[in-house]
Design a protein around this motif. Structure first.
Motif, short mmCIF file in Angstrom:
data_model
loop_
_atom_site.label_atom_id
_atom_site.label_comp_id
_atom_site.label_asym_id
_atom_site.label_seq_id
_atom_site.Cartn_x
_atom_site.Cartn_y
_atom_site.Cartn_z
N GLY A 350 0.97 9.06 -21.06
CA GLY A 350 2.10 8.79 -20.18
C GLY A 350 2.24 7.30 -20.04
N PRO A 351 2.73 6.81 -18.90
CA PRO A 351 2.81 5.36 -18.71
C PRO A 351 1.45 4.69 -18.95
CG PRO A 351 3.99 6.47 -16.97
CD PRO A 351 3.27 7.54 -17.74
N THR A 352 0.39 5.33 -18.48
CA THR A 352 -0.98 4.90 -18.76
C THR A 352 -1.75 6.14 -19.14
OG1 THR A 352 -0.82 3.09 -17.16
CG2 THR A 352 -3.02 3.74 -17.85
N ALA A 353 -2.23 6.18 -20.36
CA ALA A 353 -2.78 7.43 -20.91
C ALA A 353 -3.98 7.95 -20.14
CB ALA A 353 -3.15 7.22 -22.38
N ASN A 354 -4.86 7.04 -19.69
CA ASN A 354 -6.10 7.51 -19.06
C ASN A 354 -6.00 7.70 -17.55
OD1 ASN A 354 -5.89 4.67 -19.18
ND2 ASN A 354 -8.08 4.38 -18.88
N PHE A 355 -4.77 7.73 -17.00
CA PHE A 355 -4.57 8.13 -15.60
C PHE A 355 -4.17 9.61 -15.58
CE2 PHE A 355 -3.07 3.67 -13.98
CZ PHE A 355 -4.34 3.16 -14.23
N ARG A 356 -4.93 10.40 -14.86
CA ARG A 356 -4.63 11.84 -14.78
C ARG A 356 -4.36 12.32 -13.35
NH1 ARG A 356 -3.09 15.82 -17.65
NH2 ARG A 356 -4.71 17.28 -17.01
N TYR A 357 -4.74 11.52 -12.37
CA TYR A 357 -4.54 11.94 -10.99
C TYR A 357 -4.42 10.71 -10.10
CZ TYR A 357 -9.49 12.06 -12.25
OH TYR A 357 -10.72 11.79 -12.81
N PRO A 358 -4.05 10.87 -8.82
CA PRO A 358 -3.90 9.70 -7.95
C PRO A 358 -5.16 8.84 -7.92
CG PRO A 358 -2.95 11.63 -6.91
CD PRO A 358 -3.65 12.12 -8.15
N ALA A 359 -4.98 7.57 -7.61
CA ALA A 359 -6.09 6.62 -7.64
C ALA A 359 -7.20 7.01 -6.68
CB ALA A 359 -5.59 5.22 -7.30
N CYS A 360 -6.83 7.59 -5.55
CA CYS A 360 -7.85 8.05 -4.59
C CYS A 360 -7.32 9.27 -3.86
CB CYS A 360 -8.22 6.93 -3.61
SG CYS A 360 -6.88 6.45 -2.51
N ASP A 361 -8.20 9.93 -3.14
CA ASP A 361 -7.85 11.20 -2.50
C ASP A 361 -6.81 11.05 -1.39
OD1 ASP A 361 -9.65 12.47 -4.15
OD2 ASP A 361 -11.31 12.34 -2.71
N LYS A 362 -6.75 9.87 -0.77
CA LYS A 362 -5.87 9.74 0.38
C LYS A 362 -4.40 9.50 0.03
CE LYS A 362 -6.06 4.83 1.60
NZ LYS A 362 -4.67 4.73 2.07
N GLN A 363 -4.11 9.20 -1.24
CA GLN A 363 -2.73 8.87 -1.59
C GLN A 363 -1.75 10.01 -1.34
OE1 GLN A 363 -2.52 7.20 -5.57
NE2 GLN A 363 -2.91 5.14 -4.79
N LEU A 364 -2.18 11.25 -1.51
CA LEU A 364 -1.29 12.39 -1.26
C LEU A 364 -1.28 12.80 0.22
CD1 LEU A 364 -1.89 14.64 -4.40
CD2 LEU A 364 0.17 13.35 -3.81
N LYS A 365 -2.10 12.12 1.02
CA LYS A 365 -2.13 12.42 2.45
C LYS A 365 -1.43 11.35 3.27
CE LYS A 365 -6.58 14.80 1.93
NZ LYS A 365 -8.04 14.77 2.28
N THR A 366 -1.79 10.10 3.01
CA THR A 366 -1.22 9.01 3.81
C THR A 366 -0.42 8.02 2.97
OG1 THR A 366 -3.28 7.75 3.59
CG2 THR A 366 -3.07 9.16 5.52
N GLY A 367 -0.32 8.25 1.68
CA GLY A 367 0.45 7.37 0.81
C GLY A 367 -0.38 6.24 0.22
#
Length: 638
Positions: A350-367
């Motif tokens: 994708g834009p960066t091949a080796n990124f598969r999920y958010p950088a940390c767990d809190k990004q989908l909770k608090t942004g």
């Protein structure tokens, strides 16, 4: 049942038993029904929601009949400029016309106008009157506020005014497209749909007020402040509604839409794409852009790399989304049934091949964190640098029947790789998934420039480079790096370009192509270029704007080329670095009076006739090292 293309004319429409279409979809690109093309995804999403869609690709703006080939759409018109901004597609960073357009038939130019979203939208308004018009895609998305336009060297209004459209759908678009369609079918435009911009007579209560169009035109400080607010509010969880006054009207940007869930993303990529360009293009030479992506698989979206010159943050967002392993493997299996599949999956990324999920767990909770980056100036302590899921996916793909090789050609974020405590992915990537050259993007080597780019420091790249070549040697592989390099980025002086040239000499690296900084709408770096201020600090930043200096910075990155000699010499003298002109081991070029007798590529005397081992060819050049046609920064390190 094999997939069918959507109708491209009245005959196709009637063959389906339709007497009208619900939506006319206009694209600046040729019609390619492949999920690497935004118009293919959005039109299929509309189709899956039960709407009848007619595809109008690259219409002739001089002919009303071209826009009327389906008659008047029942509900509305949707317009996208294409995969690439039409101005970037048409012009180089030096504003010279490009000779080709790989998204058009036969790769030829001239099938779409400059600023095609605005032009198409105005033609639709002229022909169909008050029909609802929705504009989207990269071209519209990044011009949703008052923005600096590099090609005219002016600050322009939001594209919603110049185009006469009713709504901007910004970002990737799946969520808001269906919601918009439902509202338009009921006869009204809902003004608070996430991922959209509308025009209002008054500001929205509770919105963050941006400096107005008039303010950003008259004050560069106001422009820089607006750019930072727009950037920091680009978050679907903690972001606010934004409001910018233009005259007596207001552009209202609703909060970004939430990223698609994995299940939603899987569904989008499972829609019935033909994965081909429309057969009507075959006599014209097909669509060249399909060649590279036809046997590639999109595995993720979004990027938390947040480079200041990149528009991804403002378009796809910083929260990474990815498809499930099952969805990707199923797509790979389907590729093996294609008659022209030769066993090679060209890319999984994708834009960066080796990124598969958010950088940390809190990004989908608090942004995402306001005022902080995940990887810059160093990886955040909360970052989840784990590439094991991506590695497991690649392992399964390369063992599928009919698959010979699976390559990774999307950019790899090397600082993220270095933050991974395990070397397992690094070793298997080099052993199985590099097609002789691995793409990475250091962009520069001067820490002064890298801080403005939002890129990791030189030491990180050097550690990565050493590790890469060691792993390749251990694996018995002779493989190289394709380094993307950029000249004249805001902050880069002649001395910074010289530092990079010295590094290239030291490492025996010869970039075959260099990208001059291109100020495109919607990025922090473009705000730096226009204002001379870093929006993050409001401090002054050096900007190379003259044609001569930009040419000198670019030439320094390719100092070995004979045609660059005069520019490099002039740059070194101007920077007070005459010590780099001569015959010493650190010199970049030789003295001018010696130029006739020496080859600037090799540093050896030229052969002017047949002698021992001579080719007999005057000034014969050696083979290019690490060269591959079409790449931007191929390099070879000895």
């Amino acid at each position: 049942m094999p997939a069918e293309f959507l109708p491209i004319n009245r005959a196709d429409m009637e063959a389906r038993g339709w007497d009208e279409i619900d939506f006319l979809f206009i694209s600046g690109d040729a019609y390619v029904d492949h999920p690497s093309f935004g118009h293919a995804i959005i039109s299929r999403v509309l189709e899956s929601a039960g709407y009848r869609v007619g595809m109008l690709a690259q219409p002739d703006i001089t002919k009303d009949d071209d826009f009327l080939r389906f008659g008047r759409p029942r509900i509305g018109v949707m317009i996208s400029g294409g995969v690439i901004d039409s101005m970037v597609n048409h012009y180089t960073a030096s504003k010279k016309p490009r000779s080709e357009d790989s998204y058009s038939p036969g790769g030829k130019r001239g099938y779409r106008p400059d600023r095609c979203v605005t032009v198409y939208s105005n033609r639709v308004r002229h022909i169909f009157g008050d029909i609802p018009i929705v504009i989207g895609g990269v071209e519209a998305s990044l011009r949703r506020f008052a923005h600096y336009d590099y090609w005219s060297d002016k600050v322009k209004k939001s594209i919603i005014f110049d185009s006469g459209a009713d709504v901007i759908s910004y970002g990737m678009g799946e969520h808001q497209t269906v919601e918009l369609a439902k509202c338009l079918e009921l006869g009204f435009i809902k003004d608070n749909i996430p991922g959209t911009c509308v025009v209002s007579d008054k500001p929205r209560k509770g919105a963050v007020i941006l400096p107005s169009y008039e303010e950003v035109v008259s004050s560069k400080e106001a422009y820089a402040k607006a750019a930072l607010i727009e950037y920091e509010e680009q978050d679907p969880i903690r972001g606010h509604v934004l409001c910018q006054k233009h005259g007596d009207k207001y552009v209202i940007q609703n909060v970004p839409t939430m990223p698609l869930t994995r299940r939603e993303l899987d569904r989008v990529y499972s829609l019935p794409y033909t994965r081909e360009y429309h057969p009507s293009y075959e006599p014209m030479g097909g669509i060249p852009a399909l060649t590279e992506v036809k046997f590639s698989i999109t595995s993720s979206r979004g990027c938390f790399g947040s480079c200041s010159f990149c528009a991804l943050t403002m378009h796809q967002g910083r929260i990474v989304q990815s498809r499930s392993e099952a969805s990707i493997i199923n797509e790979a299996k389907n590729l093996t049934y294609e008659p022209d599949f030769k066993g090679y999956i060209h890319d999984v990324g994708g834009p960066t091949a080796n990124f598969r999920y958010p950088a940390c767990d809190k990004q989908l909770k608090t942004g995402t964190c306001r005022g902080k980056e995940c990887l810059f100036p160093a990886p955040c302590k909360n970052i989840n640098a784990d590439e094991s899921e991506y590695l497991d996916l690649l392992r399964k793909l390369r063992t599928l029947p009919g698959v010979k090789k699976v390559f990774v050609r999307s950019g790899i974020r090397y600082d993220y790789m270095m933050a991974d405590k395990s070397d397992e992915f690094f070793r298997e990537l080099c052993a199985h998934h590099v097609s002789g050259q691995l793409k990475v993007a250091p962009e520069h080597i001067s820490d002064n420039v890298l801080k403005y780019m939002g890129k990791p420091g030189r030491d990180v790249f050097e550690r990565f480079t050493d590790k890469y070549y060691k792993i390749c040697r251990d694996a018995g592989k002779e493989q190289y790096l394709v380094c993307y390099l950029m000249s004249s980025h805001p902050g880069s002086t002649l001395n910074d370009a010289i530092i990079l040239a010295q590094y290239l000499k030291k490492m025996h690296m010869r970039p075959q192509q260099v990208q001059d900084f291109y100020p495109t709408p919607g990025t922090l770096a473009t705000a730096m270029f226009y204002t001379g201020l870093d929006p993050r600090t409001m401090k002054k930043v050096y900007v190379a704007k003259s044609r001569e200096e930009k040419a000198m910075q670019r030439a320094l990155l390719q100092y070995t080329r004979p045609e660059n000699y005069e520019l490099v010499r002039k740059a070194l003298i101007k920077a007070g670095r005459e010590d780099l002109i001569g015959t010493g081991p650190d010199c970049l070029i030789r003295e001018k009076y010696e130029r006739r007798n020496f080859n600037a590529n090799t540093g050896r005397k030229k052969s002017f006739g047949k002698d021992k081992g001579g080719s007999g060819k005057r000034g014969a050049r050696p083979p290019r090292e690490g060269h591959k046609a079409g790449s931007r920064g191929n390099t070879r390190r000895k």
